[in-house]
Structures are given as C-alpha cells and as structure tokens.
Design a protein around this motif. Sequence first.
Motif, PDB file in Angstrom:
ATOM      1  N   PHE A   1     -51.445  28.217  45.292  1.00  0.00           N
ATOM      2  CA  PHE A   1     -52.838  27.905  46.059  1.00  0.00           C
ATOM      3  C   PHE A   1     -54.045  28.878  45.463  1.00  0.00           C
ATOM      4  CE2 PHE A   1     -49.884  26.900  49.520  1.00  0.00           C
ATOM      5  CZ  PHE A   1     -50.162  25.515  49.780  1.00  0.00           C
ATOM      6  N   ILE A   2     -53.911  29.751  45.311  1.00  0.00           N
ATOM      7  CA  ILE A   2     -54.905  30.799  44.662  1.00  0.00           C
ATOM      8  C   ILE A   2     -55.530  30.099  43.701  1.00  0.00           C
ATOM      9  CG2 ILE A   2     -55.677  32.919  43.491  1.00  0.00           C
ATOM     10  CD1 ILE A   2     -53.296  34.398  45.713  1.00  0.00           C
ATOM     11  N   GLY A   3     -54.584  29.454  42.498  1.00  0.00           N
ATOM     12  CA  GLY A   3     -54.890  28.975  41.482  1.00  0.00           C
ATOM     13  C   GLY A   3     -55.818  27.799  41.299  1.00  0.00           C
ATOM     14  N   ILE A   4     -55.212  26.962  42.312  1.00  0.00           N
ATOM     15  CA  ILE A   4     -55.916  25.555  42.753  1.00  0.00           C
ATOM     16  C   ILE A   4     -57.463  25.879  43.476  1.00  0.00           C
ATOM     17  CG2 ILE A   4     -55.717  23.675  44.182  1.00  0.00           C
ATOM     18  CD1 ILE A   4     -52.821  23.583  43.545  1.00  0.00           C
ATOM     19  N   LEU A   5     -57.274  26.975  44.347  1.00  0.00           N
ATOM     20  CA  LEU A   5     -58.571  27.186  45.036  1.00  0.00           C
ATOM     21  C   LEU A   5     -59.746  27.691  44.233  1.00  0.00           C
ATOM     22  CD1 LEU A   5     -57.284  28.561  48.511  1.00  0.00           C
ATOM     23  CD2 LEU A   5     -58.400  26.444  48.044  1.00  0.00           C
ATOM     24  N   VAL A   6     -59.169  28.285  43.011  1.00  0.00           N
ATOM     25  CA  VAL A   6     -60.153  28.865  41.895  1.00  0.00           C
ATOM     26  C   VAL A   6     -60.640  27.764  40.851  1.00  0.00           C
ATOM     27  CG1 VAL A   6     -60.543  30.555  40.318  1.00  0.00           C
ATOM     28  CG2 VAL A   6     -59.314  31.260  42.029  1.00  0.00           C
ATOM     29  N   CYS A   7     -59.721  26.935  40.714  1.00  0.00           N
ATOM     30  CA  CYS A   7     -59.961  25.944  39.433  1.00  0.00           C
ATOM     31  C   CYS A   7     -60.889  24.746  40.218  1.00  0.00           C
ATOM     32  CB  CYS A   7     -58.805  25.437  39.084  1.00  0.00           C
ATOM     33  SG  CYS A   7     -57.793  26.282  37.928  1.00  0.00           S
ATOM     34  N   VAL A   8     -60.794  24.458  41.340  1.00  0.00           N
ATOM     35  CA  VAL A   8     -61.550  23.150  41.882  1.00  0.00           C
ATOM     36  C   VAL A   8     -62.645  23.378  41.856  1.00  0.00           C
ATOM     37  CG1 VAL A   8     -61.956  21.812  43.793  1.00  0.00           C
ATOM     38  CG2 VAL A   8     -59.527  22.013  43.123  1.00  0.00           C
ATOM     39  N   PRO A   9     -63.370  24.623  42.493  1.00  0.00           N
ATOM     40  CA  PRO A   9     -64.780  24.968  42.680  1.00  0.00           C
ATOM     41  C   PRO A   9     -65.455  25.084  41.005  1.00  0.00           C
ATOM     42  CG  PRO A   9     -63.753  26.405  44.240  1.00  0.00           C
ATOM     43  CD  PRO A   9     -62.761  25.844  43.376  1.00  0.00           C
ATOM     44  N   LEU A  10     -64.618  25.639  40.098  1.00  0.00           N
ATOM     45  CA  LEU A  10     -65.183  25.988  38.768  1.00  0.00           C
ATOM     46  C   LEU A  10     -65.239  24.633  38.164  1.00  0.00           C
ATOM     47  CD1 LEU A  10     -63.253  28.973  37.477  1.00  0.00           C
ATOM     48  CD2 LEU A  10     -65.674  28.729  37.742  1.00  0.00           C
TER      49      LEU A  10
ATOM     50  N   TYR B   1     -60.013  28.380  31.689  1.00  0.00           N
ATOM     51  CA  TYR B   1     -60.208  28.976  32.863  1.00  0.00           C
ATOM     52  C   TYR B   1     -58.862  28.744  33.981  1.00  0.00           C
ATOM     53  CZ  TYR B   1     -62.147  24.662  35.151  1.00  0.00           C
ATOM     54  OH  TYR B   1     -62.394  23.472  35.689  1.00  0.00           O
ATOM     55  N   THR B   2     -58.273  27.373  33.692  1.00  0.00           N
ATOM     56  CA  THR B   2     -57.043  27.149  34.484  1.00  0.00           C
ATOM     57  C   THR B   2     -55.954  28.248  34.240  1.00  0.00           C
ATOM     58  OG1 THR B   2     -57.684  24.925  34.492  1.00  0.00           O
ATOM     59  CG2 THR B   2     -55.470  25.329  35.005  1.00  0.00           C
ATOM     60  N   VAL B   3     -55.723  28.705  33.053  1.00  0.00           N
ATOM     61  CA  VAL B   3     -54.754  29.251  32.464  1.00  0.00           C
ATOM     62  C   VAL B   3     -54.902  30.828  33.328  1.00  0.00           C
ATOM     63  CG1 VAL B   3     -53.595  30.582  30.633  1.00  0.00           C
ATOM     64  CG2 VAL B   3     -53.695  28.161  30.716  1.00  0.00           C
ATOM     65  N   TYR B   4     -56.319  31.240  33.022  1.00  0.00           N
ATOM     66  CA  TYR B   4     -56.627  32.562  33.524  1.00  0.00           C
ATOM     67  C   TYR B   4     -56.643  32.488  35.187  1.00  0.00           C
ATOM     68  CZ  TYR B   4     -59.005  34.033  29.116  1.00  0.00           C
ATOM     69  OH  TYR B   4     -59.277  34.457  27.874  1.00  0.00           O
ATOM     70  N   ALA B   5     -56.911  31.422  35.800  1.00  0.00           N
ATOM     71  CA  ALA B   5     -56.854  31.483  37.374  1.00  0.00           C
ATOM     72  C   ALA B   5     -55.355  31.773  37.639  1.00  0.00           C
ATOM     73  CB  ALA B   5     -57.348  30.289  37.874  1.00  0.00           C
TER      74      ALA B   5
END
Length: 151
Positions: A11-20, A62-66
């Motif tokens: 969930f955190i990864g998705i919530l960070v990747c979508v706005p980026l 940025y996906t891997v980092y998230a």
Amino acid sequence: MAPRHRASIMFIGILVCVPLLALYQFGFFPEVAAWLGKALPRLIVLPAGGIKPCLWLQYGCYTVYAFLCAWVGLEMQALWRKIAFLLGLSYLTVSLTVSLAWAGILFEPFSGILAAWVACLGALMVKDAQPEGGASLPASMEPSPPLQKEG
C-alpha cells in the motif's frame, strides 16, 4: 516479515508511486530534468553527443525506491539507521546522475529521492500506529467470556 507488513509495504509503495507518476505525466519532473540537462554541462564534461533522457529508468528507479524504503521503514528497528540509509541512498542517487551523464543518459534524481523519503516516512507512521508486539488488546477491550445458561 509479518504478513501485515507485506500488505503495508504494498500500500505504501503504491500510494507513493501513483502521485509521482502523475507528476511525471503533468510535466513537473520533465521540467526538472530539462533544467538538470542545462545545468550538468556547466558542472561536468559530457559526451559529444549530449545527454538523452531514459524514462523507463526513471520509473523503475522511483518504483524500486518506494517499495524498498517502505520495507526499510517497517523492518529496520533504529531510527538513526533508517536516516543513515536514506542519506546514503540519496547520495548514491545523485552520484548515479553524474555517472549516467558521463555515459550520455540524463537521469533526474529528485523523483527517486522524493519517493524514498516519502515512503520511509509513511512506513514510520504506519509502524507507529501498530501496537507493540502484535495482537494483544487492552484489558478494557478484551471480549467477555460467554454467558452460561443455568439449568
């Protein structure tokens, strides 16, 4: 790793990747990359052909980092280690920008650094919201024993 952490990391990864991704599509990070493309030739010697952006590398970074930083934020125990990890990752990302520029690739580091810090911050908030040790409830919230019939 506990199963609840896997779901939290996702969930955190998705919530960070979508706005980026939205910031990329609306042109914020491409403008930053264009600015960086103009600034890098003044700082370092670049190849004769110039530098060209590589979007799949940006998205992958940025996906891997998230997801990685969400995992670090949930699993690593000491706060100073989390901060040291983020500072080291930020330094390596900026260094990657310079190294890839020498190879002719324009790599914008700010989206990856933003993803890492926001994901780790989100993981810290999730971890602080979880009770220590897992599943014990306060005594006031314990279910009462079942009533027995008198007979």
